[in-house]
Scaffold this motif. Structure first.
Motif: not given
Ligand code: NI
Length: 178
Positions: A99-102, A51-53, A141-147
């Motif tokens: 942190g987060c690239l978004s 989703p980040q792209i 957990q951080h990455e799957c939260d994006h989903l």
């Molecule tokens: Ni992130």
């Protein structure tokens, strides 16, 4: 292969519940994953979610040997994780800086499950099942939260520990975060 623009917080595409991947080992899926790795490496990220792209699929990648953005973090194996399911192991949670690239240029303290099991599929449709802890568990957990349309600031409970990376961590390589 190409580097994509990473969507920033405020973009409604980051807030969607992502759709499951239904076909594995396709040229389109392999091309998407190659682009995601190019994009993650160009930004020196520890992980990236589709989703980040702007791609509305349940697909995340993560992993690194050494990461400038998280210089003290232990290595995490390079992983493609599709249609993931996370199951906490035990009740224990621990706090850590994220942190987060978004959300460029910022860091905040987030509480995450210390240990968890994650399962899902790789790009070929092979089952992945791992039990992990520590930073590996945090990254998943951080990455799957994006989903699920969740960005880490939504999980911050103490905003005194949220701010600009260059102020919070003045010794960090300024090129390691944007
Ligand atoms: Ni992130």
């Amino acid at each position: 292969m190409s580097v994509h623009t990473i969507l920033k917080m405020g973009d409604p595409r980051l807030l969607r519940q992502a759709q499951p991947v239904e076909q594995f080992d396709t040229p389109e899926l392999h091309a998407l994953i190659a682009d995601m790795f190019d994009t993650m490496h160009a930004a020196d990220g520890a992980g990236l979610a589709a989703p980040q792209i702007g791609v509305d699929l349940q697909l995340v990648i993560f992993g690194f040997r050494q990461n400038q953005r998280y210089p003290d973090a232990p290595a995490v194996p390079e992983t493609v994780l599709i249609n993931p399911v996370l199951t906490p192991l035990g009740e224990e949670m621990e706090e850590g800086w994220e942190g987060c690239l978004s959300v460029p240029g910022m860091r905040g303290v987030v509480s995450r499950w210390t240990r968890l099991k994650y399962s899902g599929f790789d790009q070929f449709g092979n089952v992945i099942e791992r039990e992990v802890d520590g930073f590996h568990a945090r990254v998943v957990q951080h990455e799957c939260d994006h989903l699920d349309g969740i960005l880490y600031p939504m999980r911050i409970t103490d905003f005194r520990r949220f701010g600009f990376t260059e102020i919070l961590f003045p010794d960090m390589d300024p090129n390691a975060d944007d």
